[in-house]
Motif scaffolding. Structure first.
Motif, mmCIF file in Angstrom:
data_model
loop_
_atom_site.group_PDB
_atom_site.id
_atom_site.type_symbol
_atom_site.label_atom_id
_atom_site.label_comp_id
_atom_site.label_asym_id
_atom_site.label_seq_id
_atom_site.Cartn_x
_atom_site.Cartn_y
_atom_site.Cartn_z
ATOM 1 N N ALA A 94 0.764 -1.004 -0.341
ATOM 2 C CA ALA A 94 0.224 0.355 0.150
ATOM 3 C C ALA A 94 0.769 1.130 0.076
ATOM 4 O O ALA A 94 2.071 1.081 0.691
ATOM 5 N N ASN A 95 0.418 2.288 -0.604
ATOM 6 C CA ASN A 95 1.237 3.808 -0.502
ATOM 7 C C ASN A 95 0.667 4.196 1.191
ATOM 8 O O ASN A 95 -0.431 3.949 1.911
ATOM 9 N N GLN A 96 1.339 4.815 1.200
ATOM 10 C CA GLN A 96 1.097 5.968 2.840
ATOM 11 C C GLN A 96 -0.039 6.624 2.302
ATOM 12 O O GLN A 96 -0.864 6.125 3.934
ATOM 13 N N ALA A 97 -0.819 7.385 1.702
ATOM 14 C CA ALA A 97 -2.238 7.617 2.185
ATOM 15 C C ALA A 97 -3.114 6.320 2.535
ATOM 16 O O ALA A 97 -4.173 6.647 2.850
ATOM 17 N N GLU A 98 -3.182 4.657 1.199
ATOM 18 C CA GLU A 98 -3.622 4.256 2.014
ATOM 19 C C GLU A 98 -3.445 3.325 3.350
ATOM 20 O O GLU A 98 -4.295 3.005 4.557
ATOM 21 N N LEU A 99 -2.288 3.956 4.143
ATOM 22 C CA LEU A 99 -1.986 3.145 4.655
ATOM 23 C C LEU A 99 -2.574 3.656 5.667
ATOM 24 O O LEU A 99 -2.723 3.513 6.938
ATOM 25 N N GLN A 100 -1.937 5.237 5.805
ATOM 26 C CA GLN A 100 -2.991 6.447 6.762
ATOM 27 C C GLN A 100 -4.389 5.811 7.341
ATOM 28 O O GLN A 100 -4.839 6.178 8.144
ATOM 29 N N GLY A 101 -5.148 5.269 5.898
ATOM 30 C CA GLY A 101 -6.741 5.997 6.308
ATOM 31 C C GLY A 101 -6.821 4.114 7.278
ATOM 32 O O GLY A 101 -8.105 4.120 7.789
ATOM 33 N N ALA A 102 -5.842 3.223 6.753
ATOM 34 C CA ALA A 102 -5.551 1.962 7.262
ATOM 35 C C ALA A 102 -5.798 2.391 9.351
ATOM 36 O O ALA A 102 -6.695 2.152 10.416
ATOM 37 N N VAL A 103 -4.737 3.512 9.162
ATOM 38 C CA VAL A 103 -4.351 3.761 10.754
ATOM 39 C C VAL A 103 -5.929 4.545 11.489
ATOM 40 O O VAL A 103 -6.223 4.132 12.116
ATOM 41 N N GLU A 125 5.020 5.468 10.023
ATOM 42 C CA GLU A 125 3.781 5.745 10.799
ATOM 43 C C GLU A 125 5.074 6.425 12.369
ATOM 44 O O GLU A 125 5.349 5.589 12.618
ATOM 45 N N ARG A 126 4.515 7.197 12.598
ATOM 46 C CA ARG A 126 4.997 7.600 14.659
ATOM 47 C C ARG A 126 4.672 6.715 15.157
ATOM 48 O O ARG A 126 5.890 7.285 16.450
ATOM 49 N N LYS A 127 3.460 5.982 15.264
ATOM 50 C CA LYS A 127 3.425 5.032 16.351
ATOM 51 C C LYS A 127 3.391 3.637 15.615
ATOM 52 O O LYS A 127 3.741 2.890 16.511
ATOM 53 N N GLY A 128 4.396 3.513 14.627
ATOM 54 C CA GLY A 128 5.213 1.957 14.292
ATOM 55 C C GLY A 128 3.908 1.696 14.016
ATOM 56 O O GLY A 128 4.033 0.194 13.882
ATOM 57 N N ARG A 129 2.970 1.830 13.136
ATOM 58 C CA ARG A 129 1.847 0.777 13.075
ATOM 59 C C ARG A 129 2.079 0.521 11.073
ATOM 60 O O ARG A 129 0.640 -0.010 10.957
ATOM 61 N N TRP A 130 2.500 1.528 10.582
ATOM 62 C CA TRP A 130 3.508 1.178 9.023
ATOM 63 C C TRP A 130 4.196 1.637 9.326
ATOM 64 O O TRP A 130 4.766 2.492 9.441
ATOM 65 N N MET A 131 5.077 1.052 7.653
ATOM 66 C CA MET A 131 6.267 1.255 7.681
ATOM 67 C C MET A 131 6.343 1.038 5.887
ATOM 68 O O MET A 131 6.133 -0.200 6.095
ATOM 69 N N ALA A 132 7.547 1.434 5.565
ATOM 70 C CA ALA A 132 7.763 1.333 4.175
ATOM 71 C C ALA A 132 9.116 0.154 4.490
ATOM 72 O O ALA A 132 9.726 0.156 4.967
ATOM 73 N N ASP A 133 8.494 -0.599 3.137
ATOM 74 C CA ASP A 133 9.761 -1.088 2.135
ATOM 75 C C ASP A 133 10.424 -1.373 1.313
ATOM 76 O O ASP A 133 11.592 -0.974 1.351
ATOM 77 N N SER A 134 9.580 -0.072 0.383
ATOM 78 C CA SER A 134 10.735 -0.064 -0.579
ATOM 79 C C SER A 134 10.106 1.666 -1.205
ATOM 80 O O SER A 134 8.907 2.311 -0.900
ATOM 81 N N LEU A 135 10.930 2.657 -1.524
ATOM 82 C CA LEU A 135 11.059 4.200 -2.153
ATOM 83 C C LEU A 135 10.879 4.024 -3.308
ATOM 84 O O LEU A 135 11.810 3.012 -3.988
ATOM 85 N N PHE A 136 10.252 5.055 -3.865
ATOM 86 C CA PHE A 136 9.950 4.973 -4.896
ATOM 87 C C PHE A 136 10.646 6.326 -5.601
ATOM 88 O O PHE A 136 8.887 7.536 -6.495
ATOM 89 N N PRO A 137 11.592 7.024 -5.397
ATOM 90 C CA PRO A 137 11.709 8.279 -6.007
ATOM 91 C C PRO A 137 11.116 8.526 -7.293
ATOM 92 O O PRO A 137 11.324 8.010 -8.460
#
Length: 306
Positions: A94-103, A125-137
């Motif tokens: 998931a991307n940032q927006a989807e993961l924040q929605g899940a939070v 995420e600041r409380k560690g409820r999601w984290m990135a595995d890959s980056l796409f600059p």
């Protein structure tokens, strides 16, 4: 404008015996053991997921791994519908927006701290409820013969008249990162006052020669003559240059840029929380991250991976 507007998470409660009568205690019921299984909700590209799944099954043959594909903007809705009867253990891709929605929906539980420590704070995420595995600059991609001075050095140069009809892009409906990227650039520049934003978009649109429907058509346009420019994620560009051997050059802008991510989270109330955590540790292991970089040109969110 052309088209641009447009537990074990299951908590084990030990049954305390009540007041004893004649020193006879109530029997303690056996604790149900968690099945050796992982149910993975996957939003990553199929080749990447299948590669990691195959490696996991070989590393843990006593575990059953089930993959359920979710995506196309419907993943969060599907997971929210299952909130009271959680079916999966882990969500990956998931991307940032989807993961924040899940939070916000209360779907994710904190990731173990030792795993959180593998990734910089900016990519979780600041409380560690999601984290990135890959980056796409995002990078500029152009013909290998395009002169360096013909390539914008900074994002703000995109609207200069020097680049009129020089840009080629996928239609925004075909590239879900396109509006995210534009929104981030506009936010940084303070262009979210409506008229300023529209003016900036009109200038960028004026410098765009064409919006095309597929990536293959886009690359054909870029390679027809030097000087034509597009942008895409670094892993995608590297794959085209190194694997597909397309005659392109990749240029990274000199200033900061939006970085899209692929992220992962453990589902709260998962039926196999230990299995989900095991998969997470496998995904973030040094060998797995290195293999993903070598095979799929992924940029790892792990700090220690070159």
């Amino acid at each position: 404008m052309k088209k641009l507007q447009g537990l074990f998470g299951l908590v084990i409660a030990l049954l305390l015996t009540g007041c004893a009568t004649d020193k006879v205690q109530e029997p303690i019921l056996p604790v149900q053991q968690e099945a050796k299984k992982v149910i993975l909700y996957a939003s990553r590209s199929e080749p990447v997921v299948e590669f990691v799944a195959e490696k996991f099954r070989k590393a843990y043959p006593d575990y059953e791994l089930e993959v359920h594909w979710v995506g196309g903007g419907d993943a969060l809705d599907e997971l929210t519908q299952d909130k009271k009867n959680v079916q999966g253990d882990i969500w990956w891709g998931a991307n940032q927006a989807e993961l924040q929605g899940a939070v916000r929906e209360g779907l994710l539980c904190p990731i173990p701290e030792d795993i959180q420590a593998l990734v910089p704070d900016i990519y979780q995420e600041r409380k560690g409820r999601w984290m990135a595995d890959s980056l796409f600059p995002t990078v500029f991609v152009t013909h290998k013969e395009t002169l360096a001075e013909k390539i914008p050095r900074k994002w703000e140069f995109l609207v200069d008249r020097d680049y009129e009809n020089q840009f080629y892009f996928l239609v925004p409906e075909q590239d879900l990162t396109f509006p995210l990227w534009l929104g981030a650039i506009m936010y940084r520049k303070g262009y979210f006052q409506e008229e300023d934003g529209l003016q900036w978009l009109r200038k960028l649109d004026a410098n765009t020669a064409e919006y095309v429907d597929t990536t293959s058509d886009l690359m054909r346009k870029i390679l027809e003559e030097p000087g034509r420019i597009t942008w895409m994620s670094l892993p995608e560009a590297l794959k085209m240059r190194e694997y597909e051997k397309l005659p392109i050059q990749i240029r990274t802008p000199l200033d900061s840029q939006p970085v899209e991510i692929s992220g992962v989270g453990l589902l709260d109330g998962a039926p196999h929380p230990r299995g989900g955590e095991l998969f997470l540790r496998f995904l973030y292991s040094d060998p797995m991250q290195a293999e993903l970089m070598n095979k799929f040109y992924q940029v790892s969110a792990r700090q220690v991976i070159p």
